[in-house]
Scaffold this active site. Structure first.
Site, PDB file in Angstrom:
ATOM      1  N   LYS A 174       0.837  -1.208   0.000  1.00  8.71           N
ATOM      2  CA  LYS A 174       0.000   0.000   0.000  1.00  8.71           C
ATOM      3  C   LYS A 174       0.870   1.257   0.000  1.00  8.71           C
ATOM      4  O   LYS A 174       2.083   1.181   0.270  1.00  8.71           O
ATOM      5  CB  LYS A 174      -0.917  -0.021   1.229  1.00  8.71           C
ATOM      6  CG  LYS A 174      -0.173   0.015   2.551  1.00  8.71           C
ATOM      7  CD  LYS A 174      -1.113  -0.338   3.709  1.00  8.71           C
ATOM      8  CE  LYS A 174      -0.370  -0.285   5.028  1.00  8.71           C
ATOM      9  NZ  LYS A 174      -1.135  -0.929   6.112  1.00  8.71           N
ATOM     10  N   ARG A 231     -10.878  -0.402  14.231  1.00  7.17           N
ATOM     11  CA  ARG A 231     -10.596   0.506  13.123  1.00  7.17           C
ATOM     12  C   ARG A 231     -11.484   0.098  11.948  1.00  7.17           C
ATOM     13  O   ARG A 231     -12.387   0.815  11.562  1.00  7.17           O
ATOM     14  CB  ARG A 231      -9.102   0.439  12.776  1.00  7.17           C
ATOM     15  CG  ARG A 231      -8.688   1.397  11.685  1.00  7.17           C
ATOM     16  CD  ARG A 231      -7.202   1.333  11.393  1.00  7.17           C
ATOM     17  NE  ARG A 231      -6.797   0.080  10.795  1.00  7.17           N
ATOM     18  CZ  ARG A 231      -5.591  -0.142  10.256  1.00  7.17           C
ATOM     19  NH1 ARG A 231      -4.675   0.822  10.249  1.00  7.17           N
ATOM     20  NH2 ARG A 231      -5.287  -1.307   9.735  1.00  7.17           N
ATOM     21  N   TYR A 248      17.948  29.553  10.446  1.00  4.65           N
ATOM     22  CA  TYR A 248      16.774  30.296  10.925  1.00  4.65           C
ATOM     23  C   TYR A 248      16.648  30.234  12.432  1.00  4.65           C
ATOM     24  O   TYR A 248      16.840  29.170  13.043  1.00  4.65           O
ATOM     25  CB  TYR A 248      15.493  29.711  10.321  1.00  4.65           C
ATOM     26  CG  TYR A 248      15.270  30.062   8.877  1.00  4.65           C
ATOM     27  CD1 TYR A 248      15.130  31.388   8.477  1.00  4.65           C
ATOM     28  CD2 TYR A 248      15.190  29.068   7.916  1.00  4.65           C
ATOM     29  CE1 TYR A 248      14.916  31.714   7.145  1.00  4.65           C
ATOM     30  CE2 TYR A 248      14.964  29.381   6.581  1.00  4.65           C
ATOM     31  CZ  TYR A 248      14.834  30.703   6.200  1.00  4.65           C
ATOM     32  OH  TYR A 248      14.620  31.011   4.896  1.00  4.65           O
ATOM     33  N   MET A 267      13.784  24.801   4.024  1.00  6.07           N
ATOM     34  CA  MET A 267      12.950  24.186   2.997  1.00  6.07           C
ATOM     35  C   MET A 267      13.759  23.272   2.066  1.00  6.07           C
ATOM     36  O   MET A 267      13.319  22.181   1.729  1.00  6.07           O
ATOM     37  CB  MET A 267      12.220  25.257   2.195  1.00  6.07           C
ATOM     38  CG  MET A 267      11.125  24.683   1.309  1.00  6.07           C
ATOM     39  SD  MET A 267      10.181  25.934   0.432  1.00  6.07           S
ATOM     40  CE  MET A 267       9.124  26.570   1.711  1.00  6.07           C
TER      41      MET A 267
END
Ligand SMILES: *Cc1c(COP(=O)(O)O)cnc(C)c1O
Length: 349
Positions: free
Chosen positions: A35, A130, A244, A292
């Protein structure tokens, strides 16, 4: 061109499947859970490698994931759908010959009405709460449903990765109570359950994470590698900060390297000031915040600065890296695999 590449060892995936297969008796079939695009590693290539290794049954989460699988596998091998038969998926299930693991009375009704005679499995709720048919509902419908001959009765362990958790025995007992005497093929265990021993194996096991080198399969061969290119280095005096928020401050004269790779590439920002990168077997701490597209690493102690540093490699697997970020190997793989280019090491024939 400098690209960020995740290396994926298909031979190791095949070896992990064979190793998990050997943990159960020869009469127990070992499927493969692929999956989420094979846990982020690319379902088409992974499924091909597993089919070559001998896997004949596969599981995905969604019917749409079956498209890529059927293309690779051709007719024959069984593709199980773990979320069952959702509304709107009937054509896909029929046309691609997918096997939904029906998980509620609603799904069972939908499937039997829309696709009479089509193979299906039933997912039973043995306590995870579930997915799956509850014991009381099962008692009511089993006599009718068993006549339609489900291909599989399955359930899923909530704590299969924890050998001592009492939920395992409770779920095992509940699964027996719901399925004993049916004479139908049964499956309870994912990777964790495979490790819990023969009582948990039934007729079919469904490992996922262990194939990809993750815990709880501690004996797994590592599958993924990730090295990040160094694009700049600089010297820092004590008191100078990095990145940062100025969250890391040099305490000694420091050589800092800036590497390609950041949270846009799927590196969790929670690795900031925590992770280790490796130059061979030498540890280099990640300093400052993950930004990033870039990270910064303390390489002061290296004699020579290499072209790349390993984030995933011989010294550090997915679970160690996930630990730094406060997550699990599953989540890390699923994100990294989707963002980086993938380079496959082939299965040698
Ligand atoms: C994801 C999943 C698996 C595989 O689990 P792993 O822990 O990755 O081995 C097996 N069965 C079901 C129902 C699942 O959702």
């Amino acid at each position: 061109m400098t690209s960020l590449t995740l290396t994926i060892d298909l031979e190791a995936i095949a070896a992990n499947w064979r190793a998990l297969d050997r943990l159960s008796a020869a009469t127990v079939q070992t499927a493969a859970v692929v999956k989420a695009d094979a846990y982020g590693l690319g379902a088409a290539r992974v499924v091909h490698a597993l089919a070559v290794a001998g896997a004949r049954r596969f599981f995905v989460a969604h019917a749409a994931e079956g498209i890529a699988l059927r293309k690779v596998l051709g007719p024959g091998p069984q593709i199980g759908i773990l979320t069952g038969h959702l509304s709107g998926d009937t054509e896909l299930i029929r046309d691609l010959d997918l096997t939904p693991m029906l998980s509620s009375i609603e799904q069972i009704t939908r499937n039997l009405e829309a696709l009479p005679g089509h193979p299906f499995g039933v997912q039973l709720d043995s306590g995870m709460n579930r997915l799956g048919v509850k014991p009381s509902d099962w008692q009511a419908i089993a006599p009718i449903l068993l006549a339609a001959e489900p291909a599989l009765l399955m359930s899923h362990l909530a704590c299969g990765d924890d050998p001592d958790h009492p939920a395992n025995r409770a779920q095992l007992a509940a699964f027996h109570a719901m399925t004993d005497g049916t004479g139908l093929p049964r499956s309870l265990s994912a990777t964790g359950g495979v490790l819990r021993g023969p009582a948990y194996h039934f007729d079919l096991t469904r490992p996922g994470i262990g194939l990809y080198g993750g815990l709880p399969f501690a004996d797994a061969q590592p599958v993924v590698g990730l090295s990040l290119p160094v694009i700049q280095t600089r010297h820092l005096e004590p008191g100078e900060s990095v990145g940062y928020g100025c969250t890391w401050v040099a305490k000694r004269p420091t050589t800092a390297a800036t590497l390609l790779g950041g949270y846009a590439d799927g590196l969790p920002r929670s690795l900031s000031n925590r992770a280790i990168l490796w130059a061979g077997n030498q540890a280099c701490p990640l300093i400052g915040r993950v930004s990033m597209d870039l990270i910064t690493v303390d390489v002061t102690d290296l004699d020579e600065i290499p072209l790349k540093l390993d984030l995933l490699g011989p010294e550090q697997g997915i679970d160690s890296l996930a630990n730094f970020a406060g997550t699990i190997g599953y989540e890390l793989l699923a994100t990294l695999g989707q963002r980086f280019d993938r380079q496959y090491q082939e299965v040698s024939a």
